[in-house]
Structure formats: C-alpha cells, structure tokens
Scaffold this active site. Structure first.
Site, PDB file in Angstrom:
ATOM      1  N   ARG A 178       0.840  -1.200   0.000  1.00  0.00           N
ATOM      2  CA  ARG A 178       0.000   0.000   0.000  1.00  0.00           C
ATOM      3  C   ARG A 178       0.872   1.246   0.000  1.00  0.00           C
ATOM      4  O   ARG A 178       0.588   2.213  -0.716  1.00  0.00           O
ATOM      5  CB  ARG A 178      -0.947   0.004   1.209  1.00  0.00           C
ATOM      6  CG  ARG A 178      -2.053  -1.035   1.131  1.00  0.00           C
ATOM      7  CD  ARG A 178      -2.973  -0.944   2.338  1.00  0.00           C
ATOM      8  NE  ARG A 178      -3.816   0.248   2.300  1.00  0.00           N
ATOM      9  CZ  ARG A 178      -4.544   0.679   3.316  1.00  0.00           C
ATOM     10  NH1 ARG A 178      -4.504   0.037   4.481  1.00  0.00           N
ATOM     11  NH2 ARG A 178      -5.293   1.757   3.206  1.00  0.00           N
ATOM     12  N   CYS A 237      -1.803   5.892   9.404  1.00  0.00           N
ATOM     13  CA  CYS A 237      -2.120   4.638   8.716  1.00  0.00           C
ATOM     14  C   CYS A 237      -3.112   4.970   7.612  1.00  0.00           C
ATOM     15  O   CYS A 237      -2.935   5.948   6.901  1.00  0.00           O
ATOM     16  CB  CYS A 237      -2.682   3.619   9.704  1.00  0.00           C
ATOM     17  SG  CYS A 237      -4.120   4.221  10.642  1.00  0.00           S
TER      18      CYS A 237
END
Length: 278
Positions: A178, A237
C-alpha cells in the site's frame, strides 16, 4: 500511592486479576463476532459508532475521525467506566486495530488505568480465558467529563510540513504494498505521503501475534527515529486506527507516545495532495 499500569497486559496476568477488579472491553468493527463469541464478562465497543464519527466527507478528517469528547464521554458512561476504573481491552486482531484505538482514546481522555491484552482474544483463549456468547450486563455510570483530547495529534497541514523537514518524521504503518502504491483496497488512491517512512505495524509483532519484547522494540525504533525526539514524530495509517497500534508499541517500548494523524491516508489522498509512489 497510585498503581502503575503498563499499557500492555499479558493474558496470564489478566487471569490472575480478581474478575470484578477491572472492566473488560471487546473492541471490534461490528457486533456480529462479539455476539457469536467473546471473552466472558466483556462489554462491546464498536469501532465505527463508538470510537469514531461517521464522516460526512472523508476528505475532512478521514474515514474514522474522532468523536467529540462529549460523545465519547457518553460511551464511557454507558460502559460503566469511571475515572477510577481499571480498564482492559482486547480485539481479535492482536490489539492492532480497535483495541489500540480505544486505548489511545481512553488515554487521551485523561484515563491512565487502561491496558491492552497482548496477543488479543486468541492469546487469552490459549491461556484458558473462558469464551461465551452470553451478553454481559452493564451498570452505566455518569458520563465521563473531559473537554479536549489530551494526547498529541497532528492535522494535515502539520503533516505536510513534517514530511518535508529533516528534523521531523512521519511514519506510515500500512503494509509495504500500500505504501509503495502497488495496491490500495480501501482508499481511492494508492501511494503514500512524500517524505514519510514506512514501518508496517506488523513489524511490532512476533510470530505468535504478540508484541516483540520492549527492549527489542526500543532498539528497533531508536534506530528508525535516528535521534528525532518523540514529540517530533507523527504516526499515521489508512484512517487513524492501526496507527494507534504503533503508538502503543512505542509506549510499550518505553519511548513515549508520538503524535497521531487521525485523518491519515484516507484524508491526505482526498485533498489533492502530492502522492508518492515507489
């Protein structure tokens, strides 16, 4: 003399505590799993409805913005949590998601007597903690009164400054694919905040799903921080939930608590900001 409460509690330590000496919290993203099985005596808190506001627009605060102190205070009152309560929280993700978020929020509400079960529900079961589908009765108390979040946090403007500064550090705890922009299965755009460093939250854990020993965590993060003090470190995050796991790891390592960027990638990627890819 006040009792010191480490932020992480081992399942075997939990089993030794008198059952009525603490409030046990099961934190999760939906009540379905709790209704099927949970640690006996635990009360449920929902990530999406208790630990976050439902955002009108994720570009303003991300996918899991913090609720107001007043609203979270009502949640604590509903759970029977008073300023004197010893609170123990777990989830079924090794403490990596809702449990760490609840820990951070309770600490930010000024409550120090809160601990996360090391290894989560799985580890507690392995130690012989009883599991049930019976819903625990709760005795509500007065709303917990606090006026502002008392742990350090950063907004999108502060993150943009920090990411390009040599004496500040932004840590992205998402997995490497990611971060690298190879895949993105939750947010609209793949990539990362330019200047951020990638330290996946999973690197906080040993193969058994528990935190690495504090000394090892301390050594690893001391190296990664490169002398940057904790007050100059921002952790994020996807939506400000899993980042709390790394904040918990830093505290567990004896390094203190860094700043949380609540909006995280879900906010950054929706605001026309520069996107980094590997």
């Amino acid at each position: 003399m006040d009792t010191f409460f480490p932020s992480v509690i081992e399942p075997e330590e939990l089993l030794l505590l008198p059952r009525h000496s603490y409030i046990l919290i099961d934190a999760g993203p939906s009540q379905e799993r709790y209704n099927k099985r949970h640690l006996e005596g635990s009360l449920y808190v929902d990530l999406n409805t208790d630990l976050a506001e439902v955002p009108n627009n994720a570009a303003n605060g991300g996918r899991h913005p913090l609720p107001s102190p007043e609203r979270f205070g009502k949640v604590l009152g509903r759970l029977g949590i008073t300023p004197e309560s010893h609170v123990v929280v777990y989830d079924d993700k090794n403490g990596a998601n809702p449990a760490a978020r609840f820990w951070w929020m309770l600490r930010a509400a000024g409550h120090d007597k809160v601990q996360v079960v090391n290894g989560g529900m799985q580890a507690a079961e392995e130690q012989g903690f009883s599991v049930t589908d019976a819903v625990t009765a709760v005795i509500p108390t007065e709303d917990h009164k606090f006026s502002y979040w008392q742990l350090p946090a950063a907004d999108i403007a502060q993150v943009e400054i920090a990411a390009s500064a040599d004496d500040l550090l932004v840590i992205d705890v998402r997995d490497k694919e990611r971060f690298d922009g190879i895949t993105e299965h939750i947010d609209l755009v793949a990539g990362h905040i330019p200047g951020a460093v990638n330290i996946p939250f999973a690197s906080n854990l040993a193969a058994n799903g528990k935190f690495l020993p504090p000394k090892e965590l301390n050594e690893r993060y001391t190296t990664s921080l490169g002398g940057i003090p904790m007050e100059d470190v921002i952790v994020h995050c996807g939506s400000g939930v899993t980042a709390c796991h790394t904040l918990l790891a830093l505290e567990h390592a004896g390094l203190g608590i860094a700043k949380l960027y609540v909006g995280s990638w879900s906010e950054w990627s929706r605001n026309g900001k520069t996107i980094g890819k590997i």
